[in-house]
Write an enzyme that holds these catalytic residues in place. Sequence first.
Site, PDB file in Angstrom:
ATOM      1  CD  GLN A 128     -19.760 -60.462 -11.959  1.00  0.00           C
ATOM      2  OE1 GLN A 128     -18.587 -60.802 -11.803  1.00  0.00           O
ATOM      3  NE2 GLN A 128     -20.108 -59.549 -12.845  1.00  0.00           N
ATOM      4  CB  SER A 150     -12.114 -60.266 -13.789  1.00  0.00           C
ATOM      5  OG  SER A 150     -12.888 -59.994 -12.654  1.00  0.00           O
ATOM      6  CE  LYS A 201     -16.591 -61.000 -14.966  1.00  0.00           C
ATOM      7  NZ  LYS A 201     -16.422 -60.306 -13.668  1.00  0.00           N
TER       8      LYS A 201
END
Length: 394
Positions: free
Chosen positions: A336, A307, A332
Amino acid sequence: MLMMKKRNFLFLMIIAVLIGALITAGVVYFIGTMSGGYVSITKDDYEKYKLMKSKYGKLDELQSYIDKNYYIPPDEKKLEEGMYKGLFWGLGDPYSSYLTADEYEQMKVAITGEYGGVGVTIAADDEGYITVVAPMDDSPADKAGIETGDRIIKIDGKAYDSLSLDKAASVLRGKAGTKVDVTILRGKETLECSLTRANIVTHTVKAKTLDDNIGYIRITGFEENTADEFSKELRNFEKKEVKGLVIDLRDNGGGLVNIGVDIADLLLPEGVVTYTKDRNGERYDYKSKTGATSLPFVVLVNGGTASTSEILTSAIKDYKAGKIIGTTTFGKGIIQSIEQLDNGDALKLTVMQYFSPKGNVIHEKGVEPDIVVEALADDKDDVQLKKAVEVLEK
């Protein structure tokens, strides 16, 4: 969501009768209800009713079946929660979910790195106890003498075990200044500890000076205080005039995107750090400013680097600002959005994908290191770190 909350009224309608009359608003439909009366709705509302019944009627039938036939009266709140969670589960996206109020509060703690509590890390052990992994330095738990290996068996007089670990962690947290009583099992001795909760701030940055005057900074996550902590350690190493810097992002699962960009701003020249695109193709650029460090640095990564860590890593690689060493990162590359609802619950939904400055896709691909170094099974010497130091010394 609002449509689902209002569906109960619609699902109770059992008869729709078209009345051939013209009213000022047009055709009016009369709908029979379980109460025996009728309400009138417009044609547009009737079409919406039919759509709702078609889309959610089966769900209502299933709930009615459970209500009538389950061997004990079901928990209606749990059923409702399950419906909402199931909606997000249907996306097949492990990063999107419906969060209860408790789950949302736990997530906020993880994101902010700050909470009211006693300052202790706990885990379940093999014997079914809640065990203290470590108390934080100078925390209420530390000052009360709680030690690594202690077992928490009661909180405020109520028994807890490994099956209620999450609940125990929630109970230990609370407003700073409030008290909580903890019963500890240490060996065969039972100890009573009365603790006063304090404001706890977790630290995600650790630094030290390695041999040959090499600086080392480990980042374990990207929380609200991480960029400030990193900047402080970086400036200290600049003052010490170290030969170079190792930035360790191994097993860093990510965190706040803006914090990763703030750290990139300290390491990269002016330009795009990453950019995102939503479902409509709308692009948003995250940029760094001038003023990057002059220290040479390398970055350590592995399969647990994910991420926000990958945003930082891919930007460093694209700008060739420092060497990336280790193994391919997790992959990733999506972001979100979290939105809290009126009842305290929250939605976590994947809303966009991010890319490296050169437009490379990260999601499900990861970032490949410049120098591949596999960690050994029993890697006490840390071969990846050794390679990083070797590169800096050259």
